[in-house]
Design an enzyme around this catalytic site. Sequence first.
Site, PDB file in Angstrom:
ATOM      1  N   HIS A  79     -19.203   6.311  -3.468  1.00  0.00           N
ATOM      2  CA  HIS A  79     -20.617   5.895  -3.432  1.00  0.00           C
ATOM      3  C   HIS A  79     -22.174   6.405  -3.652  1.00  0.00           C
ATOM      4  O   HIS A  79     -22.398   7.960  -4.458  1.00  0.00           O
ATOM      5  CB  HIS A  79     -20.984   5.937  -1.911  1.00  0.00           C
ATOM      6  CG  HIS A  79     -20.240   4.739  -1.342  1.00  0.00           C
ATOM      7  ND1 HIS A  79     -20.428   4.454   0.496  1.00  0.00           N
ATOM      8  CD2 HIS A  79     -18.842   3.786  -1.953  1.00  0.00           C
ATOM      9  CE1 HIS A  79     -19.668   3.255   0.880  1.00  0.00           C
ATOM     10  NE2 HIS A  79     -18.700   2.615  -0.830  1.00  0.00           N
ATOM     11  N   GLU A  81     -24.926   7.564  -3.144  1.00  0.00           N
ATOM     12  CA  GLU A  81     -25.817   8.135  -2.053  1.00  0.00           C
ATOM     13  C   GLU A  81     -24.926   9.774  -2.802  1.00  0.00           C
ATOM     14  O   GLU A  81     -25.350  11.117  -2.636  1.00  0.00           O
ATOM     15  CB  GLU A  81     -25.762   7.756  -1.190  1.00  0.00           C
ATOM     16  CG  GLU A  81     -26.411   6.958  -1.436  1.00  0.00           C
ATOM     17  CD  GLU A  81     -25.467   4.901  -0.741  1.00  0.00           C
ATOM     18  OE1 GLU A  81     -26.027   4.430  -0.131  1.00  0.00           O
ATOM     19  OE2 GLU A  81     -24.527   5.425  -1.552  1.00  0.00           O
ATOM     20  N   CYS A 105     -24.192   3.144   4.650  1.00  0.00           N
ATOM     21  CA  CYS A 105     -22.876   3.220   4.968  1.00  0.00           C
ATOM     22  C   CYS A 105     -23.189   3.956   6.138  1.00  0.00           C
ATOM     23  O   CYS A 105     -23.906   5.867   5.191  1.00  0.00           O
ATOM     24  CB  CYS A 105     -21.427   2.650   4.175  1.00  0.00           C
ATOM     25  SG  CYS A 105     -21.125   4.535   3.070  1.00  0.00           S
ATOM     26  N   CYS A 108     -22.151   7.349   3.651  1.00  0.00           N
ATOM     27  CA  CYS A 108     -23.142   8.487   3.100  1.00  0.00           C
ATOM     28  C   CYS A 108     -24.133   8.842   4.187  1.00  0.00           C
ATOM     29  O   CYS A 108     -25.026  10.061   3.953  1.00  0.00           O
ATOM     30  CB  CYS A 108     -24.062   7.489   2.468  1.00  0.00           C
ATOM     31  SG  CYS A 108     -21.776   6.516   1.267  1.00  0.00           S
TER      32      CYS A 108
END
Length: 161
Positions: A79, A81, A105, A108
């Site tokens: 992801h 992040e 999420c 993260c």
Amino acid sequence: MSGKRSDYLSWDEYFMGVAALSGMRSKDPNTQVGACIVSENNRILSMGYNGFPNGVSDDDFPWNRDGEPLNNKYFYTTHSELNAILNYRGGSLEGAKLYVTLFPCNECAKAIIQAGIRTVVYDSDKYSGEDSFIASKRMFDAAGVKYYRYTRSGRAIRIEV
């Protein structure tokens, strides 16, 4: 009289714009997410977008969302992040602010908290009802990480390259 411009970008517009532009690097056919980490004095520290780890060919691994776990993207993609956190090479992110185009999420969120990031500014929260994102907010609240939704200004920004 200085005559300086008054229609310049706010910090939130600027950094969310950088996050959105970073997301445009993603090769994911369904979801392009970008992130930008900034210091307490508004300096860009790192950026990231969702995609495969370095050295993992995005031609050899699946991009689809459905099917068996080993034959879809979820076991392989990183992801935005987490990419932004891992891309940072300058030391501590303690006290930093993260701008991201999609609310983080739970996985993260854990990395954001552990990295010492204190504020998350997000654009979309389209998965807010899902357990993973409810868990993120619970963890942020417990850890004292502030988060707020980016308020769109309606300003159109055009970039020609």
